[in-house]
Scaffold this motif. Structure first.
Motif, PDB file in Angstrom:
ATOM      1  N   LEU A  10      24.106  -4.623  42.386  1.00 46.00           N
ATOM      2  CA  LEU A  10      22.139  -5.312  43.115  1.00 46.00           C
ATOM      3  C   LEU A  10      21.632  -6.658  42.116  1.00 46.00           C
ATOM      4  N   ARG A  11      22.290  -6.632  41.203  1.00 45.37           N
ATOM      5  CA  ARG A  11      21.799  -7.255  40.122  1.00 45.37           C
ATOM      6  C   ARG A  11      22.147  -8.740  40.852  1.00 45.37           C
ATOM      7  N   ALA A  12      23.257  -9.076  41.271  1.00 47.95           N
ATOM      8  CA  ALA A  12      24.039  -9.921  41.214  1.00 47.95           C
ATOM      9  C   ALA A  12      23.527 -10.463  43.087  1.00 47.95           C
ATOM     10  N   ASN A  13      23.189  -9.750  43.749  1.00 49.96           N
ATOM     11  CA  ASN A  13      22.382 -10.088  45.000  1.00 49.96           C
ATOM     12  C   ASN A  13      20.847  -9.314  45.778  1.00 49.96           C
ATOM     13  N   ALA A  14      20.692  -8.705  45.192  1.00 50.48           N
ATOM     14  CA  ALA A  14      19.430  -8.725  45.165  1.00 50.48           C
ATOM     15  C   ALA A  14      18.423  -9.719  45.366  1.00 50.48           C
ATOM     16  N   ARG A  15      17.388  -9.974  46.090  1.00 46.89           N
ATOM     17  CA  ARG A  15      16.228 -11.537  45.821  1.00 46.89           C
ATOM     18  C   ARG A  15      15.182 -10.502  45.187  1.00 46.89           C
ATOM     19  N   PRO A  16      14.180 -11.911  44.766  1.00 50.49           N
ATOM     20  CA  PRO A  16      12.831 -11.939  44.745  1.00 50.49           C
ATOM     21  C   PRO A  16      12.696 -11.142  45.985  1.00 50.49           C
ATOM     22  N   GLY A  17      11.351 -10.044  46.227  1.00 45.99           N
ATOM     23  CA  GLY A  17      11.114  -8.787  46.974  1.00 45.99           C
ATOM     24  C   GLY A  17      11.231  -7.728  47.731  1.00 45.99           C
ATOM     25  N   ASP A  18      12.887  -7.707  47.275  1.00 46.69           N
ATOM     26  CA  ASP A  18      14.025  -6.803  47.687  1.00 46.69           C
ATOM     27  C   ASP A  18      13.365  -5.571  47.640  1.00 46.69           C
ATOM     28  N   THR A  19      13.515  -4.726  48.321  1.00 45.67           N
ATOM     29  CA  THR A  19      13.008  -2.667  47.703  1.00 45.67           C
ATOM     30  C   THR A  19      13.934  -2.537  47.816  1.00 45.67           C
ATOM     31  N   ILE A  20      13.926  -1.396  47.470  1.00 48.60           N
ATOM     32  CA  ILE A  20      14.958  -0.151  47.618  1.00 48.60           C
ATOM     33  C   ILE A  20      14.654   1.132  47.542  1.00 48.60           C
ATOM     34  N   ILE A  21      15.695   2.591  47.740  1.00 50.41           N
ATOM     35  CA  ILE A  21      14.975   3.283  48.271  1.00 50.41           C
ATOM     36  C   ILE A  21      16.282   4.041  47.292  1.00 50.41           C
ATOM     37  N   GLU A  22      16.103   5.260  46.179  1.00 51.63           N
ATOM     38  CA  GLU A  22      16.809   5.868  45.719  1.00 51.63           C
ATOM     39  C   GLU A  22      16.095   7.216  45.497  1.00 51.63           C
ATOM     40  N   ALA A  23      16.762   7.982  44.638  1.00 49.48           N
ATOM     41  CA  ALA A  23      16.257   9.922  44.312  1.00 49.48           C
ATOM     42  C   ALA A  23      15.183   9.604  43.588  1.00 49.48           C
ATOM     43  N   VAL A  24      14.353   9.942  43.791  1.00 42.70           N
ATOM     44  CA  VAL A  24      13.099  10.361  43.945  1.00 42.70           C
ATOM     45  C   VAL A  24      13.119  11.325  42.305  1.00 42.70           C
ATOM     46  N   GLY A  25      12.521  10.714  40.954  1.00 38.85           N
ATOM     47  CA  GLY A  25      12.884  12.312  40.323  1.00 38.85           C
ATOM     48  C   GLY A  25      11.376  12.535  38.992  1.00 38.85           C
ATOM     49  N   GLU A  26      11.327  13.296  38.011  1.00 40.31           N
ATOM     50  CA  GLU A  26      11.073  13.472  37.109  1.00 40.31           C
ATOM     51  C   GLU A  26      11.001  12.659  36.139  1.00 40.31           C
ATOM     52  N   SER A  27       9.800  13.206  35.956  1.00 45.25           N
ATOM     53  CA  SER A  27       9.834  11.459  34.596  1.00 45.25           C
ATOM     54  C   SER A  27      11.164  12.020  33.305  1.00 45.25           C
ATOM     55  N   TYR A  28      11.748  11.463  32.081  1.00 42.88           N
ATOM     56  CA  TYR A  28      12.331  11.215  31.578  1.00 42.88           C
ATOM     57  C   TYR A  28      13.895  12.197  31.530  1.00 42.88           C
ATOM     58  N   THR A  29      14.263  11.317  32.863  1.00 47.57           N
ATOM     59  CA  THR A  29      15.457  11.766  33.822  1.00 47.57           C
ATOM     60  C   THR A  29      16.038  10.705  34.168  1.00 47.57           C
ATOM     61  N   TYR A  30      16.891  10.954  35.205  1.00 45.03           N
ATOM     62  CA  TYR A  30      18.525  10.248  35.663  1.00 45.03           C
ATOM     63  C   TYR A  30      17.997   8.936  36.524  1.00 45.03           C
ATOM     64  N   ALA A  31      16.639   9.791  37.345  1.00 42.32           N
ATOM     65  CA  ALA A  31      15.945   9.571  38.475  1.00 42.32           C
ATOM     66  C   ALA A  31      15.132   8.043  37.690  1.00 42.32           C
ATOM     67  N   ALA A  32      15.589   7.375  39.718  1.00 38.10           N
ATOM     68  CA  ALA A  32      14.913   5.856  39.676  1.00 38.10           C
ATOM     69  C   ALA A  32      16.033   4.931  38.471  1.00 38.10           C
ATOM     70  N   ARG A  33      17.268   5.183  38.449  1.00 39.18           N
ATOM     71  CA  ARG A  33      18.422   4.080  37.741  1.00 39.18           C
ATOM     72  C   ARG A  33      18.556   3.502  37.665  1.00 39.18           C
ATOM     73  N   MET A  34      18.477   2.879  39.141  1.00 38.48           N
ATOM     74  CA  MET A  34      18.820   1.760  40.037  1.00 38.48           C
ATOM     75  C   MET A  34      17.781   0.364  39.969  1.00 38.48           C
ATOM     76  N   SER A  35      16.653   0.864  39.921  1.00 42.03           N
ATOM     77  CA  SER A  35      15.548   0.400  39.823  1.00 42.03           C
ATOM     78  C   SER A  35      14.615  -0.104  38.440  1.00 42.03           C
ATOM     79  N   ALA A  36      14.844   1.096  37.448  1.00 44.05           N
ATOM     80  CA  ALA A  36      15.199   0.611  35.884  1.00 44.05           C
ATOM     81  C   ALA A  36      16.290  -0.549  35.493  1.00 44.05           C
ATOM     82  N   ASN A  37      17.430   0.142  35.546  1.00 39.02           N
ATOM     83  CA  ASN A  37      18.373  -0.793  35.854  1.00 39.02           C
ATOM     84  C   ASN A  37      18.599  -2.160  36.433  1.00 39.02           C
ATOM     85  N   THR A  38      18.029  -2.801  37.233  1.00 39.34           N
ATOM     86  CA  THR A  38      17.980  -3.532  37.804  1.00 39.34           C
ATOM     87  C   THR A  38      17.071  -4.585  37.953  1.00 39.34           C
TER      88      THR A  38
END
Length: 696
Positions: free
Chosen positions: A572-600
């Motif tokens: 995702l870091r190499a190929n996503a472009r400005p304006g792109d969005t993703i769907i990933e697991a939604v979860g509680e705060s302070y957990t592993y949820a949203a790890r793709m968006s947080a790391n990219t």
């Protein structure tokens, strides 16, 4: 060994860039900066970084200029301009004996050591606690990555696609600026930014306290500098010494009963309302704990800004009555612009220090004819306000406040607990003000008045949450916790700075103090217990060394524990472009949820809903979004999924182990049939959806 060498090379690369900026800024300031080398060096470096970031960030609201090339070219141009300004300054007159190249280089390296040594010391600790995971690190890293991924400002909200960040994010933009400037990977840059904050805080606190002591108590200047740097970065309050050392000793001797649980260093920041438990629970953090935790939060990101502006205020107060109006007005503009930086980094600090700056300006006044004095004061206020408005307007034009006003408190901290939190630095701050009054004839009196401002500001902040509180989302038992946290953090900073100068005044034999050595001994008993907290920080940081390798790669845990996710993040870091969005697991705060968006930094349709509620308030449509995402994973061809895809038009859907855990049973084949599988490893895949309207 490979991790050590690679991380060390990145750290050296980062430090060299910062050292060049410091050298150029120091050269440009020259002797026109009415303060010592150490303070000019520290403020010059940090101020240059922040000023460059502000300029590019402001332009990026209109043009796509938040880009590594623009950042590097702009920085190179400013450094070159500073170097030329320094050369021109030297060419206008003969060099003083101590301005030979050898002497200047030696002085620079000695001053730079006050940044480099704590910088390296923090990296030594952080290398064993490197993971960018846990507490709110995902939030902080998501903000940094969102800024890195977006050429325009404000950055997109990584956890609510289509929206921009509605939080005080500018400090994260500074981190992104330095990552882009130095070219280090974000996973390493996160930890290097923490080390930079630690080194800059130590250097600025030491230089500021040393500068004050140099005027008021010259023989104790070195002591003041050392105490200030250590106390603010690794010291604490009296709680750690009493509960972490004295109480366990008492238990072993049979004098007192054993507590329900052993002391841990976080207890010193969660004391009031927790031990003993009451319905009035407070948070009273201080920098050492924040550095230990390693969240790249607004109050920590703002700390060098606060210390730099306090230094500018000191210089302004020195100039205010000297007749050097032009320079005084420039510094007033810097104070105003700097307050704007505080406002967009951590608005609490802008309220605190904006008030202190305003009171200091009005109280200082100006000598001269009445009309001239009134005119000068008016210009000072106008340029200060103009600086604040220019810097803060781009941010607040798109920011929606989420505070709900202020109210009177319903409870107060017991006096003995308040004394454990603030008593030690307050006692020394009182000594500083009292003893400094007799020493102020060594200068213009500005340094003593500044010391009074520090002590008074610290006491006011420590008492603020005992009178009123800012209403926010926290529950009944925590109703004034955030107010106590934000004001208490700055109370600690100001009181420790004043206390460090107080110790220097006690040690300086020129200042008449009765029973000097008894007083010195008593005050050392106040300082040493507070510095004992450094033992908890060091033991907590290095205690994991036998079990963990040293590295600055904050994403190493991904490759070690969730290799499939690590690969998806790299793609995702190499190929996503400005304006792109993703769907990933939604979860509680302070957990592993949203790890793709947080790391990219690629925005997810929804990440941590609780944090979005904090930033934006209640939203039924946002609550519904979480259910729609879960429905898409379970029934990707159902009506709910169809409506979501048509409305939101995401670019990618991630299907991995965590999605199966959070939203299972997942129809993997159905999700993958929505588009093209562009990456797969093990049980994780990334599906690219058509850019046209999706009609499954």
């Amino acid at each position: 060994m490979t991790d050590l060498l690679v991380s060390g090379a990145y750290a050296l690369q980062w430090w060299l860039v910062l050292a060049v900026i410091a050298a150029a800024a120091r050269s440009a300031l020259g002797s026109r900066w009415p303060a010592g080398d150490a303070l000019a060096h520290a403020v010059g470096r940090w101020g240059t970084v922040v000023a460059l970031t502000v300029a590019i960030w402001a332009v990026a609201h209109a043009l796509p200029v938040f880009d590594p090339i623009v950042i590097r070219v702009s920085t190179l141009a400013v450094v070159a301009a500073f170097a030329l300004a320094g050369a021109a300054r030297r060419a206008r007159g003969p060099l003083a004996p101590d301005e030979t190249f050898e002497e200047c280089s030696s002085r620079f390296l000695r001053t730079e050591a006050s940044f480099a040594l704590p910088f390296v010391a923090y990296l030594a600790m952080r290398g064993f606690n490197h993971d960018i995971y846990g507490l709110e690190k995902f939030m902080d890293f998501g903000f940094v990555n969102a800024a890195l991924a977006s050429p325009t400002m404000p950055p997109p909200d990584p956890w609510l696609a289509g929206a921009t960040i509605n939080y005080y994010y500018f400090g994260h933009v500074v981190a992104a600026f330095l990552i882009a400037l130095t070219g280090v990977p974000p996973d390493v840059g996160f930890n290097l930014m923490l080390a930079t904050l630690f080194g800059a805080t130590f250097q600025l606190a030491a230089a500021l306290a040393g500068e004050l002591a140099q005027v008021l108590a010259p023989r104790g200047a070195g002591i003041a500098a050392g105490i200030a740097g250590l106390w603010i970065t690794v010291g604490g309050n009296l709680h750690g010494f009493v509960y972490g050392l004295l109480k366990p000793v008492g238990v072993r001797l049979g004098w007192i009963a054993a507590p329900a649980k052993p002391y841990w260093l976080s207890d010193s920041t969660r004391f009031v309302g927790h031990d003993p438990p009451t319905a009035d629970k407070l948070i009273h953090e201080f920098p050492a704990y924040a550095f230990y935790v390693g969240d790249l939060h607004a109050h920590l990101l703002d700390l060098p800004n606060v210390l730099s502006l306090l230094a500018v205020l000191l210089v302004w107060m020195r100039l205010a009555r000297t007749g050097r109006d032009r320079e005084s007005f420039v510094l007033a503009a810097v104070l105003g612009a700097g307050t704007g930086v505080l406002a967009i980094t951590n608005a609490w600090d802008a309220a605190i220090y904006g008030t202190i700056f305003a009171v200091a300006v009005l109280a200082t006044g100006r000598f001269g004819a009445r009309e001239r004095g009134a005119r000068s004061l008016a210009i000072t206020v106008l340029v200060g306000v103009a600086g604040l408005v220019v810097v803060a307007t781009p941010f607040f034009a798109q920011f929606v406040p989420f505070a709900a006003g202020v109210d009177w408190v319903r409870s107060r901290t017991p006096a003995w607990q308040w004394a454990l939190l603030y008593g030690a630095p307050l006692a020394l701050a009182v000594v500083a003000v009292a003893a400094g009054r007799t020493a102020r004839d060594r200068g213009t009196g500005a340094d003593w008045r500044f010391l009074v401002a520090l002590a008074a500001g610290g006491v006011a902040c420590a008492l603020f949450a005992e009178i009123v509180y800012v209403k926010d989302i926290y529950g009944a038992d925590w109703y004034r916790a955030n107010t106590a946290f934000k004001f208490g953090f700055q109370a600690f900073v100001m009181l420790v700075l004043a206390a460090s100068v107080g110790m220097a005044l006690l040690l300086d034999p020129v200042v008449p103090v009765r029973g000097r050595w008894r007083a010195v001994g008593a005050m050392e008993l106040a300082i040493v217990p507070c510095l004992y907290y450094a033992w908890f920080v060091a033991s907590g940081s290095f205690g994991v060394a036998p079990h963990r390798p040293w590295t600055l790669d904050g994403g190493r845990y991904l490759a070690r524990e969730t290799r499939e996710d690590a690969g998806a993040i790299r793609w995702l870091r190499a190929n996503a472009r400005p304006g792109d969005t993703i769907i990933e697991a939604v979860g509680e705060s302070y957990t592993y949820a949203a790890r793709m968006s947080a790391n990219t930094g690629v925005p997810a349709l929804l990440g941590w809903p609780m944090h979005e509620w904090l930033w934006r308030g209640v939203s039924p449509s946002r609550d519904l979004l979480g259910h729609e995402i879960a429905a898409l994973y379970r029934e990707p061809r159902g009506a709910t999924a169809r409506a979501l895809l048509v409305r939101a038009r995401p670019r990618y859907v991630v299907v991995g182990r965590y999605e199966r855990q959070r939203h299972g049973p997942v129809d993997v084949a159905g999700v993958e049939s929505l588009g093209e599988v562009v990456w797969r490893e093990g049980l994780t895949s990334i599906v690219r959806l058509p850019r046209a309207e999706v009609t499954p």
